[in-house]
Design a protein around this motif. Structure first.
Motif, mmCIF file in Angstrom:
data_model
loop_
_atom_site.group_PDB
_atom_site.id
_atom_site.type_symbol
_atom_site.label_atom_id
_atom_site.label_comp_id
_atom_site.label_asym_id
_atom_site.label_seq_id
_atom_site.Cartn_x
_atom_site.Cartn_y
_atom_site.Cartn_z
ATOM 1 N N SER A 171 0.838 -1.204 0.000
ATOM 2 C CA SER A 171 0.000 0.000 0.000
ATOM 3 C C SER A 171 0.872 1.254 0.000
ATOM 4 O O SER A 171 2.041 1.211 0.402
ATOM 5 C CB SER A 171 -0.914 0.019 1.230
ATOM 6 N N LEU A 172 0.286 2.366 -0.421
ATOM 7 C CA LEU A 172 0.993 3.642 -0.370
ATOM 8 C C LEU A 172 1.278 4.055 1.065
ATOM 9 O O LEU A 172 2.301 4.675 1.355
ATOM 10 C CB LEU A 172 0.184 4.734 -1.083
ATOM 11 N N GLU A 173 0.393 3.684 1.974
ATOM 12 C CA GLU A 173 0.611 3.985 3.391
ATOM 13 C C GLU A 173 1.886 3.315 3.892
ATOM 14 O O GLU A 173 2.693 3.931 4.590
ATOM 15 C CB GLU A 173 -0.588 3.526 4.221
ATOM 16 N N LYS A 174 2.086 2.050 3.523
ATOM 17 C CA LYS A 174 3.300 1.340 3.943
ATOM 18 C C LYS A 174 4.540 1.910 3.262
ATOM 19 O O LYS A 174 5.610 1.957 3.861
ATOM 20 C CB LYS A 174 3.165 -0.153 3.681
ATOM 21 N N THR A 186 4.926 5.075 2.426
ATOM 22 C CA THR A 186 5.189 6.318 3.150
ATOM 23 C C THR A 186 5.892 6.037 4.475
ATOM 24 O O THR A 186 6.879 6.694 4.822
ATOM 25 C CB THR A 186 3.873 7.086 3.405
ATOM 26 N N ARG A 187 5.419 5.042 5.197
ATOM 27 C CA ARG A 187 6.031 4.679 6.480
ATOM 28 C C ARG A 187 7.470 4.190 6.262
ATOM 29 O O ARG A 187 8.376 4.548 7.013
ATOM 30 C CB ARG A 187 5.191 3.617 7.178
ATOM 31 N N THR A 188 7.675 3.361 5.236
ATOM 32 C CA THR A 188 9.019 2.852 4.952
ATOM 33 C C THR A 188 9.971 3.997 4.646
ATOM 34 O O THR A 188 11.106 4.024 5.129
ATOM 35 C CB THR A 188 8.989 1.864 3.768
#
Length: 78
Positions: free
Chosen positions: A48-51, A53-55
């Motif tokens: 996901s884009l959320e993951k 961003t977090r990475t």
């Protein structure tokens, strides 16, 4: 699935340490040292884009010795 390449700049003398730490991160499929305006290129694959961003922000940019990143998100062309 979201694939991206992160171009990473490091402080002088810190490239080896940053290379090892990036290589241990979940979602990082490979990391290569390169010559040129960047020091490292990491290939990232997450679901996901959320993951992504977090990475990038919590993990890669949070490593001591990282000075800058430029991220290229892979897109599909049909």
């Amino acid at each position: 699935m979201v694939n991206a390449y992160s171009l990473v700049s490091t402080e002088p003398g810190e490239t080896s340490k940053v290379y090892k730490k990036i290589g241990e991160l979940k979602g990082v499929k490979s990391v290569e040292a390169v010559a040129g305006p960047y020091d490292l290129i990491a290939r990232i694959e997450v679901d996901s884009l959320e993951k992504l961003t977090r990475t990038l922000f919590a993990n890669i940019r949070g490593i001591s010795g990282v000075t800058n990143t430029t991220t290229l998100i892979v897109i599909e062309i049909k």
